[in-house]
Design a protein around this motif. Structure first.
Motif, short mmCIF file in Angstrom:
data_model
loop_
_atom_site.label_atom_id
_atom_site.label_comp_id
_atom_site.label_asym_id
_atom_site.label_seq_id
_atom_site.Cartn_x
_atom_site.Cartn_y
_atom_site.Cartn_z
N LEU A 515 0.71 -1.20 -0.04
CA LEU A 515 0.05 0.00 -0.06
C LEU A 515 0.78 1.01 -0.01
O LEU A 515 0.47 2.09 -0.69
N ASP A 516 1.97 1.23 0.95
CA ASP A 516 2.88 2.59 0.68
C ASP A 516 3.33 2.82 -0.57
O ASP A 516 3.31 3.81 -0.98
N ALA A 517 4.18 1.68 -1.28
CA ALA A 517 4.53 1.69 -2.60
C ALA A 517 3.40 2.29 -3.67
O ALA A 517 3.78 2.97 -4.36
N ASP A 518 2.19 1.34 -3.37
CA ASP A 518 1.30 1.85 -4.47
C ASP A 518 0.65 3.17 -4.31
O ASP A 518 0.59 4.09 -5.47
N LEU A 519 0.44 3.97 -3.15
CA LEU A 519 0.15 5.15 -2.96
C LEU A 519 1.33 6.09 -3.40
O LEU A 519 0.96 7.02 -4.07
#
Length: 652
Positions: A515-519
């Motif tokens: 999630l951190d990388a996707d956002l």
């Protein structure tokens, strides 16, 4: 150790063993739970055995359980009826509500059997007997009829289906089991055996598929002329009196059986059925319909999936393995054809590329010897264009309300539908899924649909073996340390980014890392709006309350990357607020019974957690998000189109 202490220890061990035996029959999947029967051989060059789907239908009442009613159960919300409400396609060989010869096996309830089990184990330990007492009671009393499945017991009683336990005041059935045998307060019905006969005429010799449609609780085995054709939640090696492996819901389930040579006979034929309750029930319930058809059929779909600016995927399922093709074009003349790469199969995901960018596509599906009507959909908008998104969730067993909301959403004609999870009551029941697909069918065929997995979608209480990706054709899932059952992914609608996370997997570090990388990637790509959707969200004033792990570990990630709006369900109400640096919406009013607001309103206690609530309402609803270049407008509406409150504006 004194003799008394040794005896106490033996009793403790025996009690633990007996409790484990009862727990082993509580709702869960069982080894050998088969939806297919391999004894049938091949038909029309397809794989042997039955396949299974659900089918529409209401609830069968009278399924008494061993404990208090579950406040999180939707059984009361479903309509009861005495026959299938699905239109039979083909020749009805055995109608719902038919008369059957019925025999019952009566055994002690497990809770009443514990003392006998303990004393038996003590006797074994003391050398006074060779074997203990079964928690399931006398195996001879629950043994199948001697000639089963070719004949029932001599004392079988003729009775009309549906059959259920019921009580003196209410039974949504034609026959109470208590009218067929004496069932005491300490008893359970360990098994129900039912047989009935039907005729096959010369004109029906060309039948190719049998639909065995059953509404039952909780495990079933079906034989046709002595050949097993369907099995669910009863292990092949199950002992007499052993309980079904999992509690089952109220929907009809259909087993699709290819008619192999010799399966049907000209003239007289026999259907034999065994039904067993689970550890949560004290008696089975049962009704069955048998329909013969000529040729394969579409059982699910078409479902519009993985739609982008110029591409889309069409998902379909058939009752028997077959080929499938999609014809499409920018007009009703179509002109393009794409064959399924699966070849001869039951499940087909057909990718369409080179579609009109942000434009209209006409299509139809050719499969199972039939052609669907021509339908239309739009590919997703381009960057900078207005994107209209409908959001709803928590359908479960509320089919009537769900149908009204689906009609309202279709009238809105959004670009995309997001669902916050709990689409069904029991994800382990195929009947629940087919009821959902039947109600939402036209929406799913014409509007891109994306869902987050809810706890009920994985099973009645969350079964990690259930694969959400087996139900839908999801975007490519991240190749990380994601468990096979978990689902998290992201996609774009123009410059609107949507991240879907799995609240059943909050404790998975790989999901947080993703999630951190996707956002971060969405921000770097210039996303004007970032939506994050899950089922069990960080904040809520319903009976579940907000999820602490989501609030403590996921909200900081979303806030750091300036998520525009966090969407969730789980609690069956509408709520919006701002907390932890994020704006959020709880939209769980998709049909399931509504939850009371637990705190922070007149007549309720003060909330223990500050959730920044700005509005909360106990109503069924959906939310329309109108995503403009500079802001997002959120409008919560009832099924009749009236507003729950004035539209709210969000800016990044």
């Amino acid at each position: 150790m004194t003799r008394t202490r040794r005896l106490s220890a033996l009793i403790a061990v025996a009690l633990a063993a007996a409790a484990a035996a009862v727990a082993a029959t509580a709702p869960r999947a069982v080894a050998g739970d088969a939806a297919t029967a391999g004894a049938l051989g091949a038909a029309r060059g397809t794989a042997a055995g039955a396949t299974t789907t659900g089918a529409t239908g209401g609830a069968t009442g009278g399924a008494a359980t061993g404990g208090a009613a579950d406040p999180d159960d939707d059984a009361a919300a479903a309509e009861a009826d005495l026959a299938s409400d699905a239109v039979a396609r083909g020749d009805v060989l055995v109608a719902a509500g038919s008369r059957w010869d019925v025999a019952l096996a009566i055994a002690p309830r497990a809770t009443h059997q514990l003392a006998a089990v303990v004393l038996g184990d003590v006797d074994v330990a003391a050398g006074r007997r060779a074997a203990g007492t079964s928690i399931f009671g006398d195996p001879d009393a629950a043994a199948p009829p001697p000639a089963w499945p070719l004949a029932n017991r001599d004392d079988a009683v003729e009775a009309a289906a549906p059959l259920a336990l019921g009580d003196a005041k209410r039974c949504d059935c034609a026959t109470r089991l208590g009218d067929l045998a004496t069932i005491g307060d300490a008893d359970r019905v360990a098994a129900l055996w039912a047989t009935t006969r039907f005729a096959v005429t010369a004109a029906q010799r060309d039948l190719e598929v049998l639909d065995v449609r059953a509404r039952y609780g909780d495990g079933i085995v079906v034989w046709l002329n002595g050949v097993e054709v369907a099995r669910r939640r009863v292990a092949p090696a199950a002992r007499p009196g052993e309980m079904a492996g999992m509690v089952r819901g109220p929907e009809w389930e259909t087993f699709h059986v290819p008619v192999a040579p010799g399966l049907l006979r000209l003239g007289d034929n026999l259907v034999a059925v065994e039904v067993r309750p689970s550890g949560r029930s004290v008696a089975p319930r049962f009704d069955l319909e048998l329909v013969g058809r000529r040729g394969a059929a579409l059982t699910r779909g078409p479902v519009l999936q993985r739609v982008g600016l110029d591409h889309a995927s069409i998902l379909i399922e058939t009752d028997l393995p077959t080929t499938a093709t999609v014809e499409w074009g920018p007009t009703e003349a179509l002109g393009h054809e794409v064959a399924s790469p699966a070849g001869i199969a039951r499940r087909h995901v057909i990718d369409l590329d080179g579609l009109p960018a942000a434009g209209v596509v006409h299509y139809r599906v050719l499969a199972a010897g039939a052609t669907t009507p021509v339908r239309t959909f739009r590919t997703l908008p381009a960057r900078g264009q207005v994107v209209r998104v409908a959001v709803y969730g928590d359908v479960r067993g509320g089919h009537e309300t769900h149908a009204e909301l689906v009609a309202a959403i279709r009238a809105e004609d959004p670009d995309l539908v997001l669902a916050t999870g709990d689409l069904v009551l029991r994800g382990s029941d195929e009947g629940d899924w087919d009821r959902f697909f039947a109600v939402a069918g036209e929406l799913l065929a014409t509007i891109p649909f994306v869902a987050a997995p809810g706890n009920h979608d994985l099973g009645r209480t969350g079964d990690a073996r259930r694969r959400f990706a087996d139900i839908f054709a999801l975007p490519a899932l991240p190749a990380d340390d994601r468990p096979a059952w978990a689902v998290w992914y992201g996609f774009d609608a123009g410059d609107v980014h949507v991240a879907v996370i799995d609240s059943n997997a909050y404790d998975e570090a790989a999901q947080r890392t993703w999630l951190d990388a996707d956002l971060a990637a969405a921000e770097a790509a210039g996303a004007r709006t970032i939506l994050v959707m899950m089922h069990d969200g960080p904040y809520s004033r319903g009976s579940h309350g907000g999820n602490r792990e989501a609030a403590e570990t996921y909200v900081p990630i979303m806030a750091r990357h300036h998520a525009t709006l966090v969407l969730s369900g789980h609690d069956h109400l509408y709520q919006r607020g701002r907390q932890g640096g994020v704006d959020y919406l709880v939209t769980g009013g998709g049909g399931a019974p509504l939850y009371a607001i637990s705190c922070g309103v007149k007549g309720k206690r003060r909330c223990k957690v500050d959730d920044g609530m700005r509005a909360v309402l106990k109503e069924h609803h959906y939310v329309m998000l109108n995503i403009y270049p500079d802001f997002v407008e959120a409008c919560a509406k009832r099924a009749d189109g009236t507003a729950l409150e004035p539209c709210v504006t969000y800016r990044k």
